[in-house]
Design a protein around this motif. Structure first.
Motif, PDB file in Angstrom:
ATOM      1  N   GLN A  24      43.860  42.453  37.832  1.00 31.88           N
ATOM      2  CA  GLN A  24      43.448  41.813  38.946  1.00 31.88           C
ATOM      3  C   GLN A  24      42.136  42.125  39.460  1.00 31.88           C
ATOM      4  N   PHE A  25      41.863  43.131  39.326  1.00 30.33           N
ATOM      5  CA  PHE A  25      40.276  43.708  39.621  1.00 30.33           C
ATOM      6  C   PHE A  25      39.202  42.538  39.212  1.00 30.33           C
ATOM      7  N   GLN A  30      52.756  49.955  34.783  1.00 30.36           N
ATOM      8  CA  GLN A  30      52.757  48.507  34.971  1.00 30.36           C
ATOM      9  C   GLN A  30      51.962  48.070  36.093  1.00 30.36           C
ATOM     10  N   VAL A  31      52.248  48.575  37.046  1.00 28.42           N
ATOM     11  CA  VAL A  31      51.657  48.216  38.645  1.00 28.42           C
ATOM     12  C   VAL A  31      50.271  48.520  38.389  1.00 28.42           C
ATOM     13  N   THR A  50      39.053  39.013  40.156  1.00 23.66           N
ATOM     14  CA  THR A  50      38.794  39.276  41.739  1.00 23.66           C
ATOM     15  C   THR A  50      37.212  39.414  41.762  1.00 23.66           C
ATOM     16  N   ASN A  96      52.152  36.289  31.494  1.00 23.86           N
ATOM     17  CA  ASN A  96      52.713  35.206  31.399  1.00 23.86           C
ATOM     18  C   ASN A  96      52.119  34.187  32.296  1.00 23.86           C
ATOM     19  N   CYS A  97      52.338  34.374  33.514  1.00 20.94           N
ATOM     20  CA  CYS A  97      51.737  33.467  34.453  1.00 20.94           C
ATOM     21  C   CYS A  97      50.152  33.192  34.491  1.00 20.94           C
ATOM     22  N   ASN A  98      49.674  34.042  34.038  1.00 16.41           N
ATOM     23  CA  ASN A  98      48.037  33.907  34.277  1.00 16.41           C
ATOM     24  C   ASN A  98      47.342  33.738  32.869  1.00 16.41           C
ATOM     25  N   GLN A  99      47.949  32.763  32.283  1.00 17.96           N
ATOM     26  CA  GLN A  99      47.378  32.532  30.693  1.00 17.96           C
ATOM     27  C   GLN A  99      45.988  31.985  30.888  1.00 17.96           C
ATOM     28  N   GLN A 108      55.228  39.505  32.943  1.00 15.57           N
ATOM     29  CA  GLN A 108      55.366  38.249  33.662  1.00 15.57           C
ATOM     30  C   GLN A 108      54.086  38.063  34.205  1.00 15.57           C
ATOM     31  N   PHE A 109      53.292  39.144  34.519  1.00 12.68           N
ATOM     32  CA  PHE A 109      52.059  38.593  35.133  1.00 12.68           C
ATOM     33  C   PHE A 109      50.874  38.020  34.096  1.00 12.68           C
ATOM     34  N   VAL A 142      48.512  45.888  36.264  1.00 15.45           N
ATOM     35  CA  VAL A 142      48.323  44.671  36.887  1.00 15.45           C
ATOM     36  C   VAL A 142      47.219  44.607  37.864  1.00 15.45           C
ATOM     37  N   ASP A 143      46.861  45.525  38.383  1.00 11.60           N
ATOM     38  CA  ASP A 143      45.703  45.828  39.455  1.00 11.60           C
ATOM     39  C   ASP A 143      44.473  45.610  38.815  1.00 11.60           C
ATOM     40  N   PRO A 181      58.013  44.870  32.112  1.00 14.70           N
ATOM     41  CA  PRO A 181      58.462  43.302  32.431  1.00 14.70           C
ATOM     42  C   PRO A 181      57.356  42.951  33.463  1.00 14.70           C
ATOM     43  N   LEU A 182      57.118  43.752  34.456  1.00 15.71           N
ATOM     44  CA  LEU A 182      56.119  43.293  35.435  1.00 15.71           C
ATOM     45  C   LEU A 182      54.627  42.539  34.964  1.00 15.71           C
TER      46      LEU A 182
END
Lengths: 335, 321, 346
Positions: free
Chosen positions: B215-216, B207-208, B219, B264-267, B261-262, B211-212, B257-258
């Motif tokens: 994010q790549f 999951q970590v 970004t 969910n927060c970045n829709q 959440q990610f 997420v990265d 879960p991580l």
């Protein structure tokens, strides 16, 4: 044996440890030598040839490591951030706070905060990794928080996942080394002047030390000296919000011969509250020695996180200069 | 009205991409009535291998790695059965290892960067059975703790899958205990040596890493505003068997879960739709008899909030809507 | 504010860059001082847009803004750094507002107007709002507070000099006389304004509708009061207590009772006929984040009376909730300020 874990390297010119295992400083256990480090062997070729030119046909991605003062602008240029500092002696529990915080989010939303991202996941992961290993006395130099530099971990949180408002936290744990130097020298303390603009500063004192009669008063004294010096030099002032955190509370709580209220809360309030904007006390046990009903994993962490995220009341603005006298009755008009 | 879409398939190693692609290829080649995409041409990739792969899928074979050694990068030009639109399906790396590399080396090849710059949507695969979805060290520590026994992360799902592993371990243990010749000190040192002393990127949880990975995109893709993501949870038959009628969203919320959440927060950045897909259709051991009775295009299960479907192309189609 | 903006620069800027050095601070301030020389109102409106994080109207203004910083500091980052740009835009606004200049009236009114619906947030700790309020108050008083007692001394002095045989009219005296007359005129204006407002309130009658306030009723009286007060104001910003004056007029319309009910901007506008809306609007015909209510009035003209015109308000006013219940005084005061902004921008 898994590849790459035991790849020995040494910073010192002339040391042959990677060839024959003999340390130039004559340490039997090379991990005790300050110049020694272990290298990840996933790309052993590039380890040997240190002058290999940077590949030009790639796009470099953000490295995910903790941010330094020099590159933290990658985040601050983009997002409004709140900076939170953690300071205290080496091994007082600062790193554990950060590690456990990230772990809690890996299991679900923490209190009513949702994880919205982080540019420093690798930085967090390193701290989590080392705080889980029980005996980590031989943490190599490359892995210690770069001793004298500021470092920042980034954490983006939202209380409402659907709303755009995101809180960007920059968490900075100041190394034990820097802490010690600053406590002893005004010049060194001035190096920490960045803290004077923090949202909040967290002083972490080791509860395990307070539990031991021989160590406790030295620890308390160290804390007082540090805060005193910080105030004298101006790193702390009337705008500073200070959290005084006792870590490993599960170890201190059962100790009857220590009067926490008197020696910590009353004493520090007496000495320092007047000169600060706020002084709050927290007792935490983020990785309790034994998980019980009273001390769960992350005990006390929510309260601290809340204190970091609470909306600041508007800064104390100087009063407006006395308004011009006006003769116009209509300007005195009130409904 | 002709419109071309670019879709890329990404995911960490062993997340079910291979089986999905094998099934997709077969069903497109055989013009399955359920599949709403068909093949126009294979722009890049080894057709012979794809054919062999899809035949293996059709015959319930094990799609082992040796089969895919030379498949290289795959780019398929597909068309919609019901319209003029076309779609380019990019599979930049079959094994998923480049994503592990991205996380570790923190760089993209120019080609990959170009692919991401032009992608309209991505298909992201997740293996629900992986024990590395949540950090292994957290799990091993905390699984013993009463505090977390009732939480979603530690419900019995993964342990129900680990029976085979447990059997293996229990064979090892007795051998050590009954060997009195080896002194304790040596055993202890051997144990210590096995413990990695250095953090390595590969020890981070899935999951970590994911997420990265996301994010790549936000970004490093120039002018990034938003991208559509079809999140495919593979081996859905296994998930469905353990949980009654769980939705992919709920599964992700419980098990990664991580990541949940990610997303969910970045829709705004990632428009996500979640699918549970079983390209196998069931367990090749326990359910083989039932599966053999079905024709290949009846095997596939695709589940989302709209219900169950046999259209394997559904997660891809959604990206083009 | 006892500290100058220059003294507070570091406090404000550090939220965007923890690594501020004395050298980079000097460079930034130099750039700011250059930018302050720009006297183009539209440029400053775009600076407000940058501060609020919304798209600028004219990309050239954005380029000018960034370009000036890059001029003094070659490594200044140009794109994708919203927080840095917002922070600098906010700081620039504070510097600008600190030094009294005519253009500050437009800036202050525009910024305050944009905050009405709360759809823009600039959660920075830069006190642009405080500077705007202070600036408007200063102007309101400055325009109206003409101290004639000093002039009186000067006039008496002048008279005495004229009586001397050797007196020769010179340029300095001519200027002084002209200024003295202007001061008299302005003083007269301010007295006229005050008297008119007081009579208007005392009469409790709408000039536009030729009807008692009470008869007009709520919420219709709300935009009417705003327009009428605007017409009575003889200067370019409203008097210091304008909000209270508006409130008083609305209370009178409510038969002397305090206002207890809230209304939406939608209801308020729809309570007027198309012709009445045109009167309130005057000759404004556009679309702006700084003039939400006037924009709504303008767009509503193309719909039938009573129809729902809110779907026409996308674009610049996305996120503004015209159907949110609000205090009627606030709505009226907002319309007044928007009319004043239009006046200042002309």
């Amino acid at each position: 044996m898994e590849s790459g874990l035991q790849f020995k390297r040494c910073n010192q010119a002339g040391c042959t440890i990677h060839e024959d295992g003999v340390c130039l400083e004559d340490f039997d256990d090379p991990t005790q030598c300050p110049h020694f480090y272990l290298a990840e062997d996933e790309e052993s070729d590039s380890q040997i040839d240190e002058s290999e030119p940077k590949k030009k046909d790639v796009i470099e991605l953000f490295d995910g490591e903790q941010l330094t003062l020099n590159n933290v602008k990658k985040v601050t240029y983009k997002y409004p951030t709140e900076v939170v500092y953690l300071i205290g002696e080496h091994d007082s529990g600062k790193t554990t706070i950060l590690a456990t915080l990230f772990e809690m989010f890996q299991m679900g939303p923490f209190f009513n905060y949702n994880f919205a991202g982080s540019y420093t996941q690798v930085g967090f992961e390193r701290r989590c990794f080392y705080s889980r290993i029980e005996s980590d006395r031989s943490v190599p130099d490359t892995e210690r928080t770069k001793l004298l530099e500021f470092n920042f971990l980034h954490l983006a949180l939202k209380t409402n996942p659907a709303a755009p408002e995101t809180i960007h936290l920059l968490l900075s744990d100041i190394s034990g080394e820097k802490f010690k130097r600053a406590r002893n020298s005004s010049d060194e303390m001035r190096e920490l002047s960045l803290m004077s603009r923090a949202k909040i500063v967290n002083y972490v004192i080791d509860g395990e030390k307070l539990a031991k009669p021989r160590l406790r008063f030295a620890a308390i004294n160290e804390a007082k000296l540090f805060i005193q010096k910080a105030l004298d030099v101006g790193v702390f002032d009337k705008n500073t919000k200070l959290n005084f955190i006792v870590s490993k509370w599960d170890l201190l709580n059962p100790i009857i011969d220590f009067n926490y209220q008197e020696h910590i809360e009353n004493a520090f309030t007496r000495d320092f509250l007047q000169r600060l904007r706020a002084l709050d006390f927290h007792k935490i046990a983020v990785r309790p020695f034994e998980i019980t009903k009273e001390f769960e994993l992350g005990h006390g962490l929510i309260k601290i996180l809340n204190s970091w995220l609470v909306e600041d009341s508007p800064p104390l603005e100087a009063k407006e200069p006395a308004s011009l006298v006006h003769e116009r009755m209509i300007n005195n008009y009130t409904a | 009205m002709k419109k071309n879409n670019n879709v890329a398939i990404i995911g960490l190693p062993a997340t079910g991409k291979t089986t999905y692609i094998a099934a997709l290829w077969y069903l497109m080649m055989s013009h399955s009535q359920h599949c709403s995409l068909e093949i126009d041409s294979l722009e890049e990739g080894n057709q012979e291998y794809l054919n062999e792969l899809s035949n293996k899928w059709a015959s319930f074979g094990d799609l082992g790695r040796t089969m895919l050694a030379d498949v290289g990068d795959v780019i398929m030009n597909l068309k919609f059965v019901e319209s003029e639109s076309t779609l380019t399906l990019n599979i930049p790396d079959y094994y998923g290892e480049i994503f592990d590399e991205h996380f570790r080396d923190r760089e993209w090849s120019l080609e990959y960067s170009q692919l991401m710059n032009t992608a309209d949507g991505i298909l992201l695969f997740i293996d629900p059975r992986s024990t590395n979805n949540v950090s292994a060290t957290i799990m091993s520590e905390l699984s013993a703790l009463k505090q977390f026994q009732d939480t979603d992360v530690f419900d019995g799902f993964l342990s129900s899958l680990q029976t085979a592993e447990n059997e293996e371990e229990s064979h090892e243990k007795p051998a050590k205990e009954t060997d009195p010749v080896v002194p304790e000190k040596v055993i202890a040192e051997a144990e210590e040596a096995k413990k990695p002393k250095l953090y390595q990127h590969k020890s981070s949880s899935n999951q970590v890493k994911i997420v990265d990975l996301l994010q790549f995109l936000s970004t490093h893709v120039p002018g990034f505003k938003s991208i559509k993501v079809s999140l495919v949870i593979s081996a859905w038959d296994v998930v469905n068997e353990y949980y009654d009628n769980i939705s992919p969203e709920d599964f992700l919320r419980k098990k990664l879960p991580l990541l949940f959440q990610f997303l969910n927060c970045n829709q705004q950045s990632f428009q996500v739709k979640m699918f549970g897909v079983s390209a196998q259709g069931g367990d090749y051991g326990a359910d083989i008899e039932t599966l053999e009775k079905l024709s290949p295009d009846e095997r596939v299960i695709v589940y989302d909030t709209g219900g169950t479907s046999k259209n394997i192309a559904k997660p891809i189609i959604w990206l083009t809507e | 504010m006892s500290n100058t903006a220059k003294q507070r620069f570091a406090d404000w800027y550090l939220s965007a860059d923890l690594e501020l050095t004395e050298d980079s601070q000097n460079k930034r301030i130099e750039s700011i001082e250059e930018l302050m020389k720009i006297n183009d109102k539209l440029f400053w409106l775009d600076i407000i847009r940058i501060y609020l994080g919304i798209e600028v109207n004219d990309q050239e203004n954005f380029d000018k803004f960034i370009g000036e910083f890059k001029n003094k500091d070659s490594i200044f980052p140009v794109s994708g750094f919203n927080n840095l740009h917002k922070t600098l835009a906010g700081i620039l606004l504070c510097f600008r507002l600190e030094k009294p200049q005519e253009i500050n009236k437009s800036i202050s009114l525009a910024y305050l107007n944009s905050r009405f619906f709360g759809q823009f947030s600039s959660n920075l700790k830069i006190p642009v709002l405080a500077y705007c309020n202070a600036s408007l108050k200063t102007w309101a008083i400055k325009e109206r507070n003409i101290d004639l007692s000093e002039r009186r001394t000067e006039i008496v002095d002048f008279g005495e000099r004229m009586e001397e045989d050797t007196y020769v009219v010179d340029l300095e005296d001519q200027t002084f006389v002209t200024n003295a007359i202007i001061a008299l005129v302005d003083k007269n204006r301010s007295l006229l304004e005050e008297t008119n407002i007081l009579w208007w309130l005392f009469g409790e009658t709408s000039i536009i509708l030729s009807e008692d306030f009470k008869k007009v009723g709520l919420p219709k009286i709300c935009p009417i009061v705003a327009r009428e007060l605007f017409d009575l104001i003889t200067f370019s910003v409203h008097p210091v207590r304008a909000r209270n004056i508006v409130n008083k007029a609305l209370i009178l319309a409510n038969s002397g009772k305090a206002l207890s009910k809230d209304f939406t901007v939608f209801q308020t506008i729809n309570s007027l006929t198309i012709d009445e809306r045109k009167i309130v609007l005057g000759n404004y015909k556009s679309d702006s984040e700084f003039l939400p209510c006037l924009t709504a009035l303008f767009k509503s003209l193309t719909f039938a009376e009573g129809a729902d015109w809110t779907p026409a308000l996308g674009g610049k006013l996305t996120g503004a909730d015209f159907k949110k219940s609000m205090n009627l005084t606030s709505i009226s005061y907002q319309i007044l300020c928007e009319l004043l902004l239009v006046k200042n921008l002309e």
